[in-house]
Design an enzyme around this catalytic site. Sequence first.
Site, PDB file in Angstrom:
ATOM      1  N   GLN A 197       4.012  -5.305  -8.731  1.00  0.00           N
ATOM      2  CA  GLN A 197       3.099  -6.151  -9.514  1.00  0.00           C
ATOM      3  C   GLN A 197       2.403  -5.364 -10.622  1.00  0.00           C
ATOM      4  OE1 GLN A 197       1.827  -9.525  -6.336  1.00  0.00           O
ATOM      5  NE2 GLN A 197       0.618  -7.676  -6.192  1.00  0.00           N
TER       6      GLN A 197
ATOM      7  N   ASN B 179       0.610  -9.724 -11.241  1.00  0.00           N
ATOM      8  CA  ASN B 179      -0.302  -9.198 -10.224  1.00  0.00           C
ATOM      9  C   ASN B 179      -0.999 -10.345  -9.497  1.00  0.00           C
ATOM     10  OD1 ASN B 179      -1.943  -7.645  -8.641  1.00  0.00           O
ATOM     11  ND2 ASN B 179      -3.353  -7.079 -10.291  1.00  0.00           N
TER      12      ASN B 179
ATOM     13  N   ASP C 213       1.619  -1.118   2.999  1.00  0.00           N
ATOM     14  CA  ASP C 213       0.905  -0.790   1.767  1.00  0.00           C
ATOM     15  C   ASP C 213       1.717   0.195   0.949  1.00  0.00           C
ATOM     16  OD1 ASP C 213      -1.405  -2.126   1.094  1.00  0.00           O
ATOM     17  OD2 ASP C 213      -2.674  -0.984   2.442  1.00  0.00           O
TER      18      ASP C 213
ATOM     19  N   ASP D 194       0.199   2.894  -0.908  1.00  0.00           N
ATOM     20  CA  ASP D 194      -0.380   4.243  -0.910  1.00  0.00           C
ATOM     21  C   ASP D 194      -0.404   4.825   0.501  1.00  0.00           C
ATOM     22  OD1 ASP D 194      -2.215   2.323  -0.186  1.00  0.00           O
ATOM     23  OD2 ASP D 194      -3.892   3.214  -1.274  1.00  0.00           O
TER      24      ASP D 194
ATOM     25  N   ASP E  66      -5.635 -10.135   5.743  1.00  0.00           N
ATOM     26  CA  ASP E  66      -5.051  -9.731   7.018  1.00  0.00           C
ATOM     27  C   ASP E  66      -5.878 -10.216   8.201  1.00  0.00           C
ATOM     28  OD1 ASP E  66      -7.170  -8.017   6.451  1.00  0.00           O
ATOM     29  OD2 ASP E  66      -5.972  -6.184   6.491  1.00  0.00           O
TER      30      ASP E  66
ATOM     31  N   HIS F 132      -2.496   6.789   5.343  1.00  0.00           N
ATOM     32  CA  HIS F 132      -2.923   5.895   4.264  1.00  0.00           C
ATOM     33  C   HIS F 132      -4.093   6.531   3.528  1.00  0.00           C
ATOM     34  CE1 HIS F 132      -4.872   2.370   2.415  1.00  0.00           C
ATOM     35  NE2 HIS F 132      -3.784   1.670   2.644  1.00  0.00           N
TER      36      HIS F 132
END
Length: 663
Positions: free
Chosen positions: A230, A259, A285, A287, A398, A422
């Site tokens: 995105q 996005n 995710d 990262d 979530d 993470h």
Amino acid sequence: MSPQEATTDRATIQRVILPSADQTDTVSLYVDAGSARGVRLRETDELARTPKLLEDKLQMVSSESREAHFEDLLDRHSMRVRSGDQISFGTYFNAFPASYWRRWTSVRDVRLVVETSGPGTVTVYKSNARGSVQRVDGKHVDGEATSVFDLSLKPFGDGGWYWFDLAAGTGDLFLKNGQWETSGLPANKGQVTLEITTMNKPDFCLNNARILAENPDVLENVKEILIVDQGTQKVEDQEGFAAVRDALDGKLRVINQANLGGSGGFARGMFEAVENGSDYALLLDDDIVVEPESIVRLLTFADYCRKPTIVGGHMFDLYNRSILHTFGEVVDPYRIVPALPHADMETRHDFSVSNLRQTPWLHRRVDVDYNGWWMCLIPTKVIREIGLSLPLFIKWDDAEYGLRAREAGFATVSLPGAAVWHVSWIDKDDLVGWQAYFHARNRLITTLIHSPYPKGGRVLRESVQTDVKHLVSMQYFTEQGRIDALRDLLKGPDDLHKVLSTKLPEINALKAQYPDAQLKEDVDDFPSPKLGRGPMGGTVVGLPSKKQLIPWGIKTVARQLIKAPGPESAERPQGYLAHRDNRWYRVAHYDSVVVTNAEGTGASWYQRDPKKLKAMLTEATMLHAKLFREWDNLAGQYRRAVAEISSIDAWKKTFEANSEGGS
């Protein structure tokens, strides 16, 4: 050997694994040295009264918590134990989480198979929910040996693990392989779509794709690896992308879309998993650094669950890799905030300081409401029944999904031994700035849909208190976002899809109007403060007591409304504040102050403005009053809308309207 096949009549459900060559700082998560009898102690009254006893006990703990030699790790499944040494596999990644298998699956017996070479002993241990360690069985080995232990899961109702230790004799002992098996295959060996949502973090994305390509054995049941890109910095444009794509042998696909935030990216992953016929969607995710074996463990556990179950992995700190961020989360129903499942739990637990065997609370099974979408496996049967993510952009997607699934009869399990590293938010403050809009709006949406309490319990009161804190702290841009969140919330759920791609640009366009939103890289970019101009003579201001808080708040707000700031406050700040000192009860004493941000990348100039304070406080109060009056009607609107706005058809229209093509 296949990750899920041991013999013709048995299946491997967990393999012993060791860190890869570039993960020297994670050894304590896989193996540690020393006896199995260490326990982490708390300084009880008895110990406090007997300093020598406390000192002896703490010395015992310290002596039992030694790290294994990294050079003894031979590959991902084998290692050397030096003559006379003892190595324990009672660790985060290699102990077997017996209580989770006992609670959520039909498995009631497991077999531990350990292949070794050389002289020594293999000893099996177990723990209970209190963390007490018990020896189960042991065998002396010499030469090439396969040790087999049949073990029952029946005693693990509330918690507990199995693990084994190796002790080398007169020569080196080599672990060749270790695994936990059960009789029979699951009713269904599911296929999974592994999806990564990314926004301008192409290096992270490509690194994880490379990790997957280097571990093809964990991809046996991965139908597709999907990157939903995105951003403007495209993963496909990264050097080395073609080589990784080719190594994944047709399993990698990239979808480019506008996005739509995390909820839009993860909803796309759910959507594609349903469309391609997968049994599961595994959300990741961007990262992160993934422990690839976690993919097999989540999928295997989900296959054996008695009914469709959401299975999530834990999160370790990417920049301090032995630290576990949290072991499981629930939503406090009265406040609608993330909370810990029980009082003994710690956040940010460091396994290099206190290993699994030394930490009693880690042995109690933790039952959760949801799992963060840094790593979360969702059965497509659940998606078909309850829908995709709500179109919330970021924050609370979530948690809301976990609550929605639970209400539909689908549990969530945070499975020990499955995890990612993470980028931690411990050094972030996403309650300030552009994300404040989404925090405020999405928490209230979650409350309207799921709160069992009249008027949402304590949520509205805390929301008003948060407004006051931001306003007395001169965080006017943040407060504008919160006000806009209330306005949009009161409009109802119909526009949530429409604003998904436009709301963030609208928020960012407001930054120019607010000095507190304008970041500069260095404090020297601002005028220097005049010596001695700070409030309270430079004295550090503490948090008012509970008894003083309301009078203090009234007095502070009145002063900021009535007393005009000095003319010099617009010319130069009264001082500088480090982020750790940026607390509302301190900042409120300033008329003008430069404050560094949580990431340490810059600073902003906060300037008191009584007109803004009065206008924003008035509007926020009126909006909260309106929300209180209309609560029941609004809650009904949002609850009725959930099925439609989370539906596959609604999201399909949003994806088509925001497509940028793909490959």
